[in-house]
Each structure stands twice: as structure tokens, then as C-alpha cells.
Design a protein around this motif. Structure first.
Motif, mmCIF file in Angstrom:
data_model
loop_
_atom_site.group_PDB
_atom_site.id
_atom_site.type_symbol
_atom_site.label_atom_id
_atom_site.label_comp_id
_atom_site.label_asym_id
_atom_site.label_seq_id
_atom_site.Cartn_x
_atom_site.Cartn_y
_atom_site.Cartn_z
ATOM 1 N N ALA A 155 56.686 40.880 5.395
ATOM 2 C CA ALA A 155 56.133 40.733 4.046
ATOM 3 C C ALA A 155 56.738 39.524 3.345
ATOM 4 O O ALA A 155 56.030 38.762 2.667
ATOM 5 N N VAL A 156 58.045 39.323 3.507
ATOM 6 C CA VAL A 156 58.704 38.159 2.914
ATOM 7 C C VAL A 156 58.108 36.874 3.463
ATOM 8 O O VAL A 156 57.779 35.936 2.718
ATOM 9 N N ALA A 157 57.963 36.818 4.785
ATOM 10 C CA ALA A 157 57.391 35.628 5.424
ATOM 11 C C ALA A 157 55.968 35.390 4.941
ATOM 12 O O ALA A 157 55.562 34.244 4.691
ATOM 13 N N ALA A 158 55.193 36.458 4.800
ATOM 14 C CA ALA A 158 53.803 36.322 4.365
ATOM 15 C C ALA A 158 53.713 35.744 2.960
ATOM 16 O O ALA A 158 52.855 34.897 2.684
ATOM 17 N N VAL A 159 54.602 36.190 2.051
ATOM 18 C CA VAL A 159 54.582 35.677 0.682
ATOM 19 C C VAL A 159 54.903 34.187 0.663
ATOM 20 O O VAL A 159 54.216 33.379 0.010
ATOM 21 N N VAL A 160 55.938 33.780 1.385
ATOM 22 C CA VAL A 160 56.314 32.364 1.431
ATOM 23 C C VAL A 160 55.194 31.524 2.034
ATOM 24 O O VAL A 160 54.832 30.456 1.512
ATOM 25 N N LEU A 161 54.611 32.005 3.122
ATOM 26 C CA LEU A 161 53.561 31.240 3.793
ATOM 27 C C LEU A 161 52.257 31.241 3.008
ATOM 28 O O LEU A 161 51.463 30.300 3.111
ATOM 29 N N LEU A 162 52.036 32.277 2.196
ATOM 30 C CA LEU A 162 50.851 32.274 1.343
ATOM 31 C C LEU A 162 50.984 31.201 0.265
ATOM 32 O O LEU A 162 50.008 30.512 -0.059
ATOM 33 N N LEU A 163 52.175 31.037 -0.276
ATOM 34 C CA LEU A 163 52.427 29.961 -1.232
ATOM 35 C C LEU A 163 52.210 28.607 -0.570
ATOM 36 O O LEU A 163 51.610 27.696 -1.156
ATOM 37 N N PHE A 164 52.703 28.476 0.642
ATOM 38 C CA PHE A 164 52.481 27.244 1.398
ATOM 39 C C PHE A 164 50.992 27.010 1.638
ATOM 40 O O PHE A 164 50.487 25.884 1.537
ATOM 41 N N ALA A 165 50.257 28.083 1.926
ATOM 42 C CA ALA A 165 48.832 27.974 2.236
ATOM 43 C C ALA A 165 48.013 27.493 1.045
ATOM 44 O O ALA A 165 46.955 26.875 1.234
ATOM 45 N N VAL A 166 48.480 27.761 -0.171
ATOM 46 C CA VAL A 166 47.758 27.297 -1.357
ATOM 47 C C VAL A 166 47.655 25.774 -1.344
ATOM 48 O O VAL A 166 46.585 25.192 -1.543
ATOM 49 N N GLY A 167 48.779 25.115 -1.105
ATOM 50 C CA GLY A 167 48.768 23.663 -1.038
ATOM 51 C C GLY A 167 47.978 23.151 0.151
ATOM 52 O O GLY A 167 47.255 22.149 0.051
ATOM 53 N N LEU A 168 48.110 23.837 1.284
ATOM 54 C CA LEU A 168 47.388 23.426 2.492
ATOM 55 C C LEU A 168 45.885 23.499 2.264
ATOM 56 O O LEU A 168 45.138 22.563 2.621
ATOM 57 N N ALA A 169 45.412 24.586 1.668
ATOM 58 C CA ALA A 169 43.986 24.750 1.427
ATOM 59 C C ALA A 169 43.476 23.749 0.389
ATOM 60 O O ALA A 169 42.354 23.232 0.515
ATOM 61 N N THR A 170 44.280 23.458 -0.613
ATOM 62 C CA THR A 170 43.881 22.474 -1.620
ATOM 63 C C THR A 170 43.758 21.096 -0.994
ATOM 64 O O THR A 170 42.831 20.332 -1.284
ATOM 65 N N MET A 171 44.693 20.757 -0.114
ATOM 66 C CA MET A 171 44.645 19.480 0.577
ATOM 67 C C MET A 171 43.396 19.385 1.437
ATOM 68 O O MET A 171 42.777 18.315 1.555
#
Length: 491
Positions: free
Chosen positions: A61-77
Motif C-alpha cells: 500500500a505504501v509503494a502504491a501511494v508513492v507510485l500513484l503520485l509519481f504516475a500523476v506526473g507521468l500521465a500529465t507528461m
């Protein structure tokens, strides 16, 4: 007719990949790379045993939260950079061409070594399984090379075929695990159902750094959704949707499955069960709750899970090679597209040969397929991908601060910054505990950097440094090719 005469009909003059993959198909491709059943049966027992014990499910769950935050920038890019290079392209747009090429080589290292790790484990499982049912007792690497050939054939053909194969296997894997979760839940487990894995004292117990390594490794591949941009039906909508779906789906599934594993044996008994043999903990759990039929089914699906994993990574690697060839940093031949299959077939052939040669080298060196090939190179891949994602998060922030093309603070600054902080923290913990993954410990069992640890970390450093050197060489000797690396503002 001669080969020279036939060759022009083999390849299309255009170098662009095409396709009509929807979000579901892309999610199948990248989630299959996470190899759900392999993670539940391999990473989860090890995370419990040598990580933070009962609290290990919380780390998914911790990893998922961090990677979801990362994914926001990735998807915007992905919305603003209409190119399929993913990390290679995005880091280039944010930090310049040299950094982009360095990132490309880190990505190549990440996906290549994790694929080799899984080939080693799959070869071992096949050798044991075949011998166990009365078949010939052959070396693990013979089975691994046979799988390399099959994957090479599928990778050579159109990606729609690979996505269909992966889709069928992925559904079967997820279904059997959910059946196990339901059986454990309805039976009440060994000691009753509880939230023990999510209690703070259990989360920080043991070696959470080791646990995070296994948790992050379970997500490797989800970020590759952008690689399939040219083959997506509506990339501006499909790629972000697939990215969010992949990371959320992976996080929820693994958290639930690992919680059920703990409940199946009870918080007071799961450590003893894992210590008996972590490699068979899933099989014993299934036999206990689903009987012999379930155990046999899991055995078969574990093999198909590993196969789906290497097939997915093969497709990702070939598309990185294709993008890099189009940018002029790999031979132009790798940028060609098959006339009939519309696949990067030349890159696929190179990747197949590369995997076969490296596996043959491991065989000659007599490396253990699980304790060395799988464990060592899984560790390299995990640390590499954390480094890569951290750099990509920084690149997203830099790009939008400079260009102001998207003024949504959450998407372009806040979420990427939080993701960056989380990834840096995870990276520090992984490095601190890294020697434990390769067996470099002192007499008391504390991690100590030894020869193997330094060699593998040096490998992680060498690839981006080599990429930066290559970028400098191209800039000095081939300025036109350097200009093609990305369309970034001059660095």
C-alpha cells in the motif's frame, strides 16, 4: 527468388508503430509484467520472512501511494509529449538530451536484468516440475533458452497477439488468487481476521528496507504504459487511464493477497510457516484452503505467470530499442517495422539473441538460477527503476516550470514532488539493506557491502554514465543526430 530481392517486402518503409490497443489491453501488457502469481508466491513470502514480517502487506500500500503520485506526473507528461519513449523522452524534455540518453540506458538495464531474473526462475521451475512428473531431468538453462525462443516468436509478430496471450494468462492468475482470498476470508483464517498487518508497530518491525525492495519490485513495468503510445487507440486518454488503472490495481491486489496470506496462517504463525520454505508457502496455503485441485492449478499458473512476465518485458525492451534507434543512438536497423505484423521485429530479434547469450553465460559460470540469477538481478532492477522514476519525477517538475504548458499545480508540481520525495526515501532504504539481498552480511547477519554488492551497484552506475558519455560524443561528432535525441529546449 534471392534474399536480396525478397527483403524489401519484409519491412515497411515507415518506421512508426501502429495499432488500436485500448486501456484494458495496455493494462494487461504492463500488469502481466508484474507477474501477479509470481509476486504472491515468491516476493510476498520473502518479504514476510526477511522483510518486516506480519506488517509486509502494508508496504504494498505504501509503494502504491508513492507510485500513484509519481504516475500523476507521468500521465500529465504523456499528454504534452506525444512520443512513445517514456522515461527516455520525458527525462530528455525535462533535463536535456544528455540526461535523457542516460535515463534510456538505465531503463534498458532495468528491463533487461529483470527479464533475465525471471528467465532464471522460470527455467528452474520448469526443470523441477518436469522432473517431478517423470520427465527428463534437464538443466534449468535449457528450459530457459526454449522459453526465450517462444517469446521471440511472439515478440516478432504483431503486439495484438501478445496482448491476447497476456490477457488470458493474467485473468487466470488473478482469478485463482482471488478464490484463495475468498476461501481464507470466509473460513476466518487460522486465528480470525484482523488488521494486524496495518498496525504501525508491525509496519516498522524487522527490516522494512528489505520489505520495500520486494514491494517496489512487484510494480516494475506499470510505468511502461507510455511505451505503447503509438499503438494505442486514443493515446491522450488511453495512456493516462491505463497508467492509473495499472498502479491502483496492482496495489490493491497485492495488498489484499498478502493480507490473506498472513490471515491464512495467522499473525502468530505466518513467520514459522514462511521459514519452513518460503518458496512453497503459496502452494502449502492453497493446498490447505483449496485442496489438491487448487494446488495443481497454482503449479500450472505459476509457470504461465512467469511466461507472461518475460513476454511482457520482451515487448517493453524492444520498444525502447525501437525508440532509441529512431532517435539515432542505436543502429537504424532496429527502427524498422515489419510490413505484415507492424512490429519492431528487428529489435525483437536483437533482444532475443541478447537474452540467449546472457543466459548461456550464466550457465557457463554455473550461477544458481534462484539464489543468484533471480535474486541478484531482481535487486539490480528494483534499485535501477527507483532511481529512474525519481529522475523522471524531477524532469516532470523541471519541464512544466520551464514551459508553463500546464498550469495545474497538483499535476505538474505537488504530486511529482511528493512522489520524488517518496522515491528518494525508498531508494535510501533499499541501498542501506541492499547487501542482504545478495548475501553480503557479517557474522551477526548485518548488511555489509562486499564484492557482489559493489559489482552490482557499479553496474547501475555504469549504464547512465555510459549514456551521458555517448550523448557527449554524439553532440561533438554528429550534431544532427544529437538534435534528434529529443525535441527538448537546448541543454
Amino acid at each position: 527468388m534471392s534474399q536480396t530481392q525478397a527483403a524489401p517486402r519484409e519491412e515497411a518503409p515507415a518506421r512508426g508503430l501502429t495499432g488500436s490497443l485500448g486501456a484494458t489491453a495496455i493494462v494487461f501488457m504492463v500488469v502481466a509484467a508484474a507477474s501477479p502469481l509470481t509476486v504472491v508466491g515468491g516476493a510476498t513470502p520473502l518479504g514476510i520472512l526477511i522483510g518486516n514480517g506480519v506488517g509486509f502487506p502494508s508496504l504494498y500500500a505504501v509503494a502504491a501511494v508513492v507510485l500513484l503520485l509519481f504516475a500523476v506526473g507521468l500521465a500529465t507528461m504523456a499528454r504534452h509529449v506525444p512520443r512513445p519513449g517514456a522515461f527516455f523522452t520525458y527525462v530528455g524534455y525535462g533535463f536535456g538530451r544528455g540526461a535523457g540518453l542516460a535515463a534510456a540506458w538505465i531503463a534498458m538495464l532495468t528491463y533487461t536484468v529483470v527479464q533475465l531474473a525471471v528467465y532464471g526462475y522460470l527455467g528452474y521451475i520448469l526443470s523441477v516440475t518436469v522432473a517431478g512428473v517423470g520427465g527428463p531431468s534437464l538443466a534449468w538453462w535449457l528450459y530457459a533458452l526454449a522459453v526465450v525462443a517462444i517469446v521471440g516468436i511472439l515478440g516478432y509478430r504483431h503486439i495484438d497477439l501478445s496482448s491476447k496471450v497476456l490477457g488470458v494468462l493474467l485473468v487466470a492468475e488473478v482469478a485463482i488468487v482471488l478464490v484463495l482470498v475468498a476461501a481464507v476470508t470466509f473460513s476466518g483464517g487460522a486465528e480470525g481476521l484482523s488488521a494486524a498487518p496495518f498496525l504501525p508497530e508491525n509496519i516498522v518491525s524487522g527490516s522494512p528496507g528489505v520489505g520495500l525492495t520486494f514491494a517496489i519490485a512487484a510494480f516494475i513495468g506499470f510505468e511502461a504504459t507510455a511505451i505503447f503510445r503509438d499503438e494505442a487507440r486514443d493515446p491522450d486518454r488511453t495512456i493516462p487511464r491505463a497508467t492509473y488503472t495499472a498502479v491502483v490495481g496492482i496495489g490493491v491486489f497485492y495488498t489484499l493477497a498478502s493480507w490473506a496470506m498472513v490471515m491464512a496462517w495467522g499473525p502468530n504463525g505466518v513467520m514459522d510457516a514462511a521459514s519452513q520454505d518460503p518458496g512453497t508457502l503459496l502452494l502449502r496455503t492453497v493446498a490447505r484452503y483449496l485442496g489438491t485441485v487448487g494446488e495443481v492449478t497454482i503449479n500450472v499458473l505459476l509457470i504461465t505467470s512467469l511466461f507472461a512476465c518475460v513476454l511482457s518485458f520482451h515487448n517493453v525492451i524492444t520498444r525502447y530499442q525501437h525508440s532509441m534507434a529512431n532517435a539515432g543512438v542505436l543502429p537504424a536497423r532496429l527502427a524498422t517495422v515489419h510490413a505484415a505484423h507492424r512490429s519492431p521485429h528487428a529489435a525483437s530479434i536483437v533482444q532475443t539473441v541478447t537474452a540467449a547469450v546472457l543466459l548461456a553465460a550464466f550457465a557457463l559460470l554455473q550461477l544458481d538460477p534462484v539464489l543468484q540469477v533471480f535474486t541478484w538481478f531482481s535487486g539490480v532492477a528494483t534499485l535501477s527503476v527507483v532511481l529512474l522514476m525519481a529522475v523522471a519525477s524531477g524532469a516532470v517538475i523541471a519541464y512544466f516550470l520551464r514551459t508553463r504548458k500546464d498550469r495545474r499545480l497538483w499535476h505538474t508540481l505537488v504530486a511529482p514532488a511528493l512522489g520524488l520525495l517518496g522515491l528518494v526515501g525508498i531508494g535510501i532504504l533499499i541501498v542501506a539493506y541492499y547487501p542482504m539481498l545478495v548475501g553480503d552480511v557479517d557474522a551477526e547477519g548485518n548488511p555489509v557491502f562486499g564484492t557482489v554488492s559493489w559489482i552490482l551497484i557499479a553496474l547501475i552506475v555504469a549504464f547512465p554514465v555510459g549514456g551521458a558519455v555517448q550523448a557527449a560524443w554524439i553532440r561533438a561528432r554528429r550534431p544532427a543526430a544529437y538534435a534528434k535525441l529529443t525535441d527538448a529546449i537546448a541543454s
